[in-house]
Design an enzyme around this catalytic site. Structure first.
Site, PDB file in Angstrom:
ATOM      1  N   TYR A  56      22.512  82.906  51.971  1.00 21.80           N
ATOM      2  CA  TYR A  56      22.231  81.582  51.405  1.00 21.80           C
ATOM      3  C   TYR A  56      21.416  80.725  52.384  1.00 21.80           C
ATOM      4  O   TYR A  56      20.474  80.044  51.996  1.00 21.80           O
ATOM      5  CB  TYR A  56      23.535  80.862  51.034  1.00 21.80           C
ATOM      6  CG  TYR A  56      23.249  79.546  50.359  1.00 21.80           C
ATOM      7  CD1 TYR A  56      22.655  79.525  49.099  1.00 21.80           C
ATOM      8  CD2 TYR A  56      23.508  78.332  50.988  1.00 21.80           C
ATOM      9  CE1 TYR A  56      22.335  78.323  48.479  1.00 21.80           C
ATOM     10  CE2 TYR A  56      23.196  77.128  50.374  1.00 21.80           C
ATOM     11  CZ  TYR A  56      22.610  77.133  49.115  1.00 21.80           C
ATOM     12  OH  TYR A  56      22.275  75.942  48.513  1.00 21.80           O
ATOM     13  N   TYR A 162      20.005  64.938  43.847  1.00 19.87           N
ATOM     14  CA  TYR A 162      19.405  65.784  42.812  1.00 19.87           C
ATOM     15  C   TYR A 162      19.600  65.055  41.498  1.00 19.87           C
ATOM     16  O   TYR A 162      20.725  64.649  41.173  1.00 19.87           O
ATOM     17  CB  TYR A 162      20.090  67.151  42.757  1.00 19.87           C
ATOM     18  CG  TYR A 162      19.650  68.104  43.834  1.00 19.87           C
ATOM     19  CD1 TYR A 162      18.304  68.379  44.029  1.00 19.87           C
ATOM     20  CD2 TYR A 162      20.571  68.752  44.645  1.00 19.87           C
ATOM     21  CE1 TYR A 162      17.888  69.269  45.004  1.00 19.87           C
ATOM     22  CE2 TYR A 162      20.165  69.643  45.625  1.00 19.87           C
ATOM     23  CZ  TYR A 162      18.817  69.898  45.798  1.00 19.87           C
ATOM     24  OH  TYR A 162      18.409  70.770  46.757  1.00 19.87           O
ATOM     25  N   ARG A 197      15.827  83.772  44.372  1.00 25.44           N
ATOM     26  CA  ARG A 197      16.228  84.024  45.762  1.00 25.44           C
ATOM     27  C   ARG A 197      16.896  85.394  45.889  1.00 25.44           C
ATOM     28  O   ARG A 197      18.116  85.540  45.692  1.00 25.44           O
ATOM     29  CB  ARG A 197      17.178  82.932  46.240  1.00 25.44           C
ATOM     30  CG  ARG A 197      16.530  81.556  46.214  1.00 25.44           C
ATOM     31  CD  ARG A 197      17.439  80.479  46.754  1.00 25.44           C
ATOM     32  NE  ARG A 197      16.830  79.166  46.611  1.00 25.44           N
ATOM     33  CZ  ARG A 197      17.475  78.020  46.755  1.00 25.44           C
ATOM     34  NH1 ARG A 197      18.769  78.028  47.061  1.00 25.44           N
ATOM     35  NH2 ARG A 197      16.841  76.870  46.609  1.00 25.44           N
ATOM     36  N   HIS A 331      10.830  72.944  50.731  1.00 24.18           N
ATOM     37  CA  HIS A 331      12.259  73.282  50.681  1.00 24.18           C
ATOM     38  C   HIS A 331      12.555  74.486  51.582  1.00 24.18           C
ATOM     39  O   HIS A 331      13.401  75.327  51.281  1.00 24.18           O
ATOM     40  CB  HIS A 331      12.659  73.590  49.235  1.00 24.18           C
ATOM     41  CG  HIS A 331      14.073  73.216  48.871  1.00 24.18           C
ATOM     42  ND1 HIS A 331      14.409  72.104  48.156  1.00 24.18           N
ATOM     43  CD2 HIS A 331      15.258  73.834  49.125  1.00 24.18           C
ATOM     44  CE1 HIS A 331      15.713  72.053  47.969  1.00 24.18           C
ATOM     45  NE2 HIS A 331      16.265  73.103  48.562  1.00 24.18           N
ATOM     46  N   ASP A 362       9.090  68.524  56.488  1.00 28.56           N
ATOM     47  CA  ASP A 362      10.000  69.592  56.908  1.00 28.56           C
ATOM     48  C   ASP A 362       9.477  70.923  56.425  1.00 28.56           C
ATOM     49  O   ASP A 362       8.460  70.990  55.737  1.00 28.56           O
ATOM     50  CB  ASP A 362      11.449  69.345  56.472  1.00 28.56           C
ATOM     51  CG  ASP A 362      11.726  69.615  55.006  1.00 28.56           C
ATOM     52  OD1 ASP A 362      10.973  70.357  54.346  1.00 28.56           O
ATOM     53  OD2 ASP A 362      12.731  69.074  54.509  1.00 28.56           O
ATOM     54  N   ARG A 366      10.788  74.539  64.267  1.00 32.40           N
ATOM     55  CA  ARG A 366      11.682  75.391  65.058  1.00 32.40           C
ATOM     56  C   ARG A 366      11.727  75.004  66.534  1.00 32.40           C
ATOM     57  O   ARG A 366      12.625  75.419  67.259  1.00 32.40           O
ATOM     58  CB  ARG A 366      11.232  76.871  64.962  1.00 32.40           C
ATOM     59  CG  ARG A 366      11.331  77.450  63.558  1.00 32.40           C
ATOM     60  CD  ARG A 366      12.792  77.574  63.130  1.00 32.40           C
ATOM     61  NE  ARG A 366      12.924  78.047  61.757  1.00 32.40           N
ATOM     62  CZ  ARG A 366      12.995  77.239  60.676  1.00 32.40           C
ATOM     63  NH1 ARG A 366      12.952  75.922  60.835  1.00 32.40           N
ATOM     64  NH2 ARG A 366      13.134  77.734  59.468  1.00 32.40           N
TER      65      ARG A 366
HETATM   66  C1  FNR Z   1      18.386  73.335  51.925  1.00 32.73           C
HETATM   67  N1  FNR Z   1      17.553  72.311  51.477  1.00 32.73           N
HETATM   68  C2  FNR Z   1      18.055  71.325  50.666  1.00 32.73           C
HETATM   69  N2  FNR Z   1      17.273  70.257  50.309  1.00 32.73           N
HETATM   70  C3  FNR Z   1      17.768  69.264  49.568  1.00 32.73           C
HETATM   71  O1  FNR Z   1      17.048  68.311  49.279  1.00 32.73           O
HETATM   72  N3  FNR Z   1      19.081  69.288  49.171  1.00 32.73           N
HETATM   73  C4  FNR Z   1      19.910  70.319  49.467  1.00 32.73           C
HETATM   74  O2  FNR Z   1      21.081  70.312  49.102  1.00 32.73           O
HETATM   75  C5  FNR Z   1      19.382  71.400  50.210  1.00 32.73           C
HETATM   76  N4  FNR Z   1      20.154  72.471  50.514  1.00 32.73           N
HETATM   77  C6  FNR Z   1      19.700  73.415  51.422  1.00 32.73           C
HETATM   78  C7  FNR Z   1      20.557  74.420  51.852  1.00 32.73           C
HETATM   79  C8  FNR Z   1      20.127  75.316  52.827  1.00 32.73           C
HETATM   80  C9  FNR Z   1      21.063  76.367  53.312  1.00 32.73           C
HETATM   81  C10 FNR Z   1      18.832  75.212  53.359  1.00 32.73           C
HETATM   82  C11 FNR Z   1      18.348  76.150  54.434  1.00 32.73           C
HETATM   83  C12 FNR Z   1      17.974  74.243  52.896  1.00 32.73           C
HETATM   84  C13 FNR Z   1      16.190  72.199  52.009  1.00 32.73           C
HETATM   85  C14 FNR Z   1      16.194  71.413  53.311  1.00 32.73           C
HETATM   86  O3  FNR Z   1      16.497  70.064  53.108  1.00 32.73           O
HETATM   87  C15 FNR Z   1      14.833  71.486  54.032  1.00 32.73           C
HETATM   88  O4  FNR Z   1      13.827  71.098  53.122  1.00 32.73           O
HETATM   89  C16 FNR Z   1      14.511  72.861  54.584  1.00 32.73           C
HETATM   90  O5  FNR Z   1      15.656  73.502  55.098  1.00 32.73           O
HETATM   91  C17 FNR Z   1      13.488  72.732  55.700  1.00 32.73           C
HETATM   92  O6  FNR Z   1      13.066  73.971  56.128  1.00 32.73           O
HETATM   93  P1  FNR Z   1      13.593  74.720  57.437  1.00 32.73           P
HETATM   94  O7  FNR Z   1      13.705  73.691  58.556  1.00 32.73           O
HETATM   95  O8  FNR Z   1      14.910  75.330  57.066  1.00 32.73           O
HETATM   96  O9  FNR Z   1      12.518  75.727  57.667  1.00 32.73           O
END
Ligand code: FNR
Length: 433
Positions: A56, A162, A197, A331, A362, A366
């Site tokens: 996940y 959301y 996914r 995302h 975002d 890293r």
């Molecule tokens: C997310 N992201 C995300 N975005 C959002 O608006 N609401 C959410 O609940 C979630 N949930 C979520 C779960 C997990 C496990 C991940 C990895 C990501 C997206 C998150 O906010 C963000 O946009 C990305 O994670 C940024 O990318 P990097 O830093 O993981 O590469």
């Protein structure tokens, strides 16, 4: 001839302070519990997670091309250090939506952090607060926003939404974000349906179907009314005979454990399962449109940011609508496979909207030098997603703190080595593209 200025004793800055803390512990034979580079952090984070949590967290859409694009986009930009600048102090502070933030970094909203650690959101909040880094609470959190807010102290926090297909639930969630002191509402646009996914699909694993990541809903009065309606409608109708498998029992256990109230009572009650079904029905609105967004200004006094914008036309239209800022994001490559990199989208959007509008980025951050590049290319601040979850897996709140402090330390040292005293000094002139 006058003597060159002497560095002030406080000029060490957070970069050297972090190095010193690590090297001093090293003299005593201790190594950091959280690796300081992204690859080792990810490797060790994986080992500390269950296969479903890893799928996940680390997984992405389709072939993973978008996740690769995000990283490759940063690779295309090189920093050109400048010498003999005499700069000894650096200020990482920045104004976002009229509020001073100690740094240009925020923790991205991530749902179902409870997969990684119980009360994950609370631990993330503690780690973010300890590092002085803002946190965007997820609408798919595992802890009600009111509780998470208490762990943030004076460190800024925002709330992510959301857009539900139930408009009364939208209003209720917005009202709670306002009441719990969130500094902004971040509306995520890119997840009207879940992306394809494969990592999760191959395990048949959706955290929400096991009751993980529903705390904003199960703590919400409008949502609990929807669940009650559902139970009333089902009363008197004969239930389908249950297919009792080991997996089904595990799911029932997980749903009951994550639902508010006592485990034993939850195991006996139909309510927790009805809550999961109600959530799956209403959590997003696949028909979300500009018309919905146009109602936002009257529905909240909070500044509004839209997250998930990748096209300059969408960016302009959103700003024309009166939103206060945008999060340029794909995302983390979890929604559309073969999407453009967020960093490339940032360059196009900044060129289209000019220097004034607040733009965050975002997806793919890293390292501290990634932060530097994003700021140089027009981001006002950045959000970090997966890396802080690896820190959470490895060492809880302290792991989150370390990941965030390491990113900021590297940013500050990069500023030191390129002669930049503050964020305004990080400009495209320091990049070769
Ligand atoms: C997310 N992201 C995300 N975005 C959002 O608006 N609401 C959410 O609940 C979630 N949930 C979520 C779960 C997990 C496990 C991940 C990895 C990501 C997206 C998150 O906010 C963000 O946009 C990305 O994670 C940024 O990318 P990097 O830093 O993981 O590469």
């Amino acid at each position: 001839m006058s003597a060159p200025p002497r560095p002030s004793p406080t000029a060490a800055g957070i970069g050297r302070a972090r190095q010193n803390a690590i090297y001093r512990a090293g003299v005593l034979g201790r190594r950091p519990s959280v690796p300081t580079d992204a690859e080792e952090l990810e490797r060790r984070g994986r080992r500390a997670m269950s296969p479903t949590a890893w799928a996940y967290v680390a997984g992405g859409a389709g072939s993973g091309a978008t996740m690769r694009h995000n990283l490759e986009a940063f690779e295309r930009h090189r920093i050109v250090p400048r010498m003999l600048h005499g700069v000894t102090q650096r200020d990482l502070g920045t104004d976002l939506l009229g509020v001073r933030h100690p740094s240009p970094l925020l923790v991205a909203p991530v749902g179902a952090a409870g997969l990684v650690r119980r009360d994950g959101d609370l631990l993330i909040a503690e780690g973010a607060h300890a590092a002085g880094v803002g946190y965007v609470f997820s609408n798919q959190g595992d802890v009600a926003m009111e509780r998470t807010a208490t762990a943030m102290g004076t460190t800024p926090y925002w709330s992510q939404l959301y857009w539900s297909s139930d408009e009364a639930l939208v209003d209720s969630l917005i009202g709670r974000a306002e009441a719990c002191g969130a500094g902004a509402l971040v509306v995520t646009l890119d997840t009207t349906v879940l992306g394809w996914r494969p990592q999760d699909l191959n395990l048949g694993s959706l955290p929400f179907a096991r009751g993980i990541g529903l705390a904003q809903y199960t703590s919400d009065p409008r949502f609990t009314a929807l669940v009650r309606d559902r139970l009333d409608a089902a009363a008197g109708t004969s239930a389908e005979p249950a297919n009792v498998t080991l997996g089904a029992l595990r799911s029932l256990w997980s749903i009951s454990r994550h639902h508010p109230g006592r485990l034993l009572a939850n195991l006996r009650s139909p309510e927790p399962r009805a809550a999961v079904q109600a959530f799956l029905d209403v959590y997003s609105n696949p028909g979300l449109s500009w018309d919905h967004l146009a109602t936002l200004r009257e529905r909240t006094r909070l500044p509004v940011l839209l997250k998930g914008v990748l096209h300059a036309d969408d960016a302009r239209r959103a700003l024309d609508l009166g939103v206060d800022g945008l999060v340029v994001s794909n995302h983390g490559g979890r929604q559309v496979d073969r999407s453009i990199a967020s960093l490339d989208a940032l360059v196009a959007i900044r060129a289209a909207v000019g220097p004034e509008p607040t733009l965050l980025l975002d997806s793919g951050i890293r390292t501290g030098t990634d932060l530097f590049v994003a700021l140089a290319l027009g981001a006002d601040a950045c959000l970090v997603g997966r890396p802080h979850l690896y820190g959470l897996a490895l060492a809880g709140a302290d792991g989150v703190r370390q990941v965030l402090q390491n990113l900021l330390a590297e940013l500050e040292l990069t500023m030191a080595l390129t002669g930049v005293p503050d964020l305004a000094g990080i400009t495209p002139a320091l990049l070769q593209t």
